[in-house]
Design a protein around this motif. Structure first.
Motif, PDB file in Angstrom:
ATOM      1  N   GLU A   1       0.829  -1.211   0.000  1.00  0.00           N
ATOM      2  CA  GLU A   1       0.000   0.000   0.000  1.00  0.00           C
ATOM      3  C   GLU A   1       0.865   1.264   0.000  1.00  0.00           C
ATOM      4  O   GLU A   1       0.498   2.268  -0.623  1.00  0.00           O
ATOM      5  N   LYS A   2       2.001   1.193   0.660  1.00  0.00           N
ATOM      6  CA  LYS A   2       2.921   2.337   0.680  1.00  0.00           C
ATOM      7  C   LYS A   2       3.559   2.538  -0.691  1.00  0.00           C
ATOM      8  O   LYS A   2       3.714   3.670  -1.151  1.00  0.00           O
ATOM      9  N   LEU A   3       3.928   1.429  -1.331  1.00  0.00           N
ATOM     10  CA  LEU A   3       4.579   1.506  -2.637  1.00  0.00           C
ATOM     11  C   LEU A   3       3.624   1.889  -3.761  1.00  0.00           C
ATOM     12  O   LEU A   3       4.044   2.438  -4.773  1.00  0.00           O
ATOM     13  N   ARG A   4       2.345   1.588  -3.588  1.00  0.00           N
ATOM     14  CA  ARG A   4       1.341   1.869  -4.618  1.00  0.00           C
ATOM     15  C   ARG A   4       0.202   2.670  -3.995  1.00  0.00           C
ATOM     16  O   ARG A   4      -0.775   2.082  -3.535  1.00  0.00           O
ATOM     17  N   PRO A   5       0.323   4.000  -3.963  1.00  0.00           N
ATOM     18  CA  PRO A   5      -0.758   4.825  -3.400  1.00  0.00           C
ATOM     19  C   PRO A   5      -2.098   4.512  -4.081  1.00  0.00           C
ATOM     20  O   PRO A   5      -2.163   4.334  -5.289  1.00  0.00           O
ATOM     21  N   GLY A   6      -3.127   4.415  -3.276  1.00  0.00           N
ATOM     22  CA  GLY A   6      -4.464   4.102  -3.788  1.00  0.00           C
ATOM     23  C   GLY A   6      -4.785   2.616  -3.752  1.00  0.00           C
ATOM     24  O   GLY A   6      -5.936   2.227  -3.907  1.00  0.00           O
ATOM     25  N   LEU A   7      -3.756   1.792  -3.549  1.00  0.00           N
ATOM     26  CA  LEU A   7      -3.978   0.346  -3.447  1.00  0.00           C
ATOM     27  C   LEU A   7      -4.467   0.013  -2.045  1.00  0.00           C
ATOM     28  O   LEU A   7      -3.964   0.543  -1.045  1.00  0.00           O
ATOM     29  N   LYS A   8      -5.435  -0.882  -1.949  1.00  0.00           N
ATOM     30  CA  LYS A   8      -5.932  -1.398  -0.665  1.00  0.00           C
ATOM     31  C   LYS A   8      -5.715  -2.902  -0.678  1.00  0.00           C
ATOM     32  O   LYS A   8      -6.130  -3.588  -1.612  1.00  0.00           O
ATOM     33  N   VAL A   9      -5.023  -3.410   0.332  1.00  0.00           N
ATOM     34  CA  VAL A   9      -4.807  -4.856   0.468  1.00  0.00           C
ATOM     35  C   VAL A   9      -5.654  -5.323   1.644  1.00  0.00           C
ATOM     36  O   VAL A   9      -5.499  -4.854   2.769  1.00  0.00           O
ATOM     37  N   GLU A  10      -6.557  -6.228   1.362  1.00  0.00           N
ATOM     38  CA  GLU A  10      -7.494  -6.758   2.362  1.00  0.00           C
ATOM     39  C   GLU A  10      -7.022  -8.152   2.783  1.00  0.00           C
ATOM     40  O   GLU A  10      -6.784  -9.011   1.940  1.00  0.00           O
ATOM     41  N   LEU A  11      -6.868  -8.378   4.090  1.00  0.00           N
ATOM     42  CA  LEU A  11      -6.477  -9.695   4.587  1.00  0.00           C
ATOM     43  C   LEU A  11      -7.689 -10.616   4.621  1.00  0.00           C
ATOM     44  O   LEU A  11      -8.750 -10.239   5.114  1.00  0.00           O
ATOM     45  N   LYS A  12      -7.515 -11.806   4.092  1.00  0.00           N
ATOM     46  CA  LYS A  12      -8.543 -12.845   4.121  1.00  0.00           C
ATOM     47  C   LYS A  12      -7.976 -14.001   4.943  1.00  0.00           C
ATOM     48  O   LYS A  12      -7.080 -14.711   4.489  1.00  0.00           O
ATOM     49  N   VAL A  13      -8.455 -14.152   6.164  1.00  0.00           N
ATOM     50  CA  VAL A  13      -7.937 -15.190   7.061  1.00  0.00           C
ATOM     51  C   VAL A  13      -8.539 -16.535   6.676  1.00  0.00           C
ATOM     52  O   VAL A  13      -9.761 -16.677   6.567  1.00  0.00           O
ATOM     53  N   VAL A  14      -7.655 -17.509   6.457  1.00  0.00           N
ATOM     54  CA  VAL A  14      -8.045 -18.852   6.045  1.00  0.00           C
ATOM     55  C   VAL A  14      -7.594 -19.830   7.131  1.00  0.00           C
ATOM     56  O   VAL A  14      -6.424 -19.823   7.528  1.00  0.00           O
ATOM     57  N   THR A  15      -8.498 -20.652   7.616  1.00  0.00           N
ATOM     58  CA  THR A  15      -8.148 -21.681   8.597  1.00  0.00           C
ATOM     59  C   THR A  15      -7.770 -22.949   7.851  1.00  0.00           C
ATOM     60  O   THR A  15      -8.528 -23.438   7.016  1.00  0.00           O
ATOM     61  N   THR A  16      -6.573 -23.454   8.132  1.00  0.00           N
ATOM     62  CA  THR A  16      -6.087 -24.652   7.444  1.00  0.00           C
ATOM     63  C   THR A  16      -6.292 -25.896   8.297  1.00  0.00           C
ATOM     64  O   THR A  16      -6.572 -25.813   9.498  1.00  0.00           O
ATOM     65  N   ARG A  17      -6.131 -27.029   7.666  1.00  0.00           N
ATOM     66  CA  ARG A  17      -6.242 -28.301   8.379  1.00  0.00           C
ATOM     67  C   ARG A  17      -5.222 -28.380   9.510  1.00  0.00           C
ATOM     68  O   ARG A  17      -5.495 -28.896  10.594  1.00  0.00           O
ATOM     69  N   GLY A  18      -4.036 -27.844   9.257  1.00  0.00           N
ATOM     70  CA  GLY A  18      -2.999 -27.827  10.291  1.00  0.00           C
ATOM     71  C   GLY A  18      -3.385 -26.959  11.473  1.00  0.00           C
ATOM     72  O   GLY A  18      -3.080 -27.286  12.618  1.00  0.00           O
TER      73      GLY A  18
END
Length: 83
Positions: free
Chosen positions: A30-47
């Motif tokens: 987001e800092k390197l690309r102004p206007g970009l939004k990175v949304e975290l998608k939490v995924v639960t794994t088998r582990g």
């Protein structure tokens, strides 16, 4: 891609370490690309579900990554961070 210009969905495990690492990557992008939004998608794994000892699972390969890969393949995430 997410279908929304300027938005990337980042798949990550829910552990504190995974969220910290993914958050750092998101902030840097987001800092390197102004206007970009990175949304975290939490995924639960088998582990994750097998905690505290995933080594007890009969098949170890991919137990922390298979669900992340599935999120990428099905299009619910654009990229993933895994430590």
């Amino acid at each position: 891609m997410s279908g929304h210009p300027g938005l990337l969905r980042l798949a990550t495990r829910g552990s504190a370490l995974a969220r910290a690492q993914s958050g750092a990557v998101a902030r840097l992008l987001e800092k390197l690309r102004p206007g970009l939004k990175v949304e975290l998608k939490v995924v639960t794994t088998r582990g994750d579900k097998a905690q505290p000892d995933p080594a007890l699972l009969p098949e170890h390969e991919g137990i922390f990554t298979k669900e992340l890969e599935a999120a990428l393949q099905e299009g619910s995430a654009d990229f993933a961070v895994h430590s």
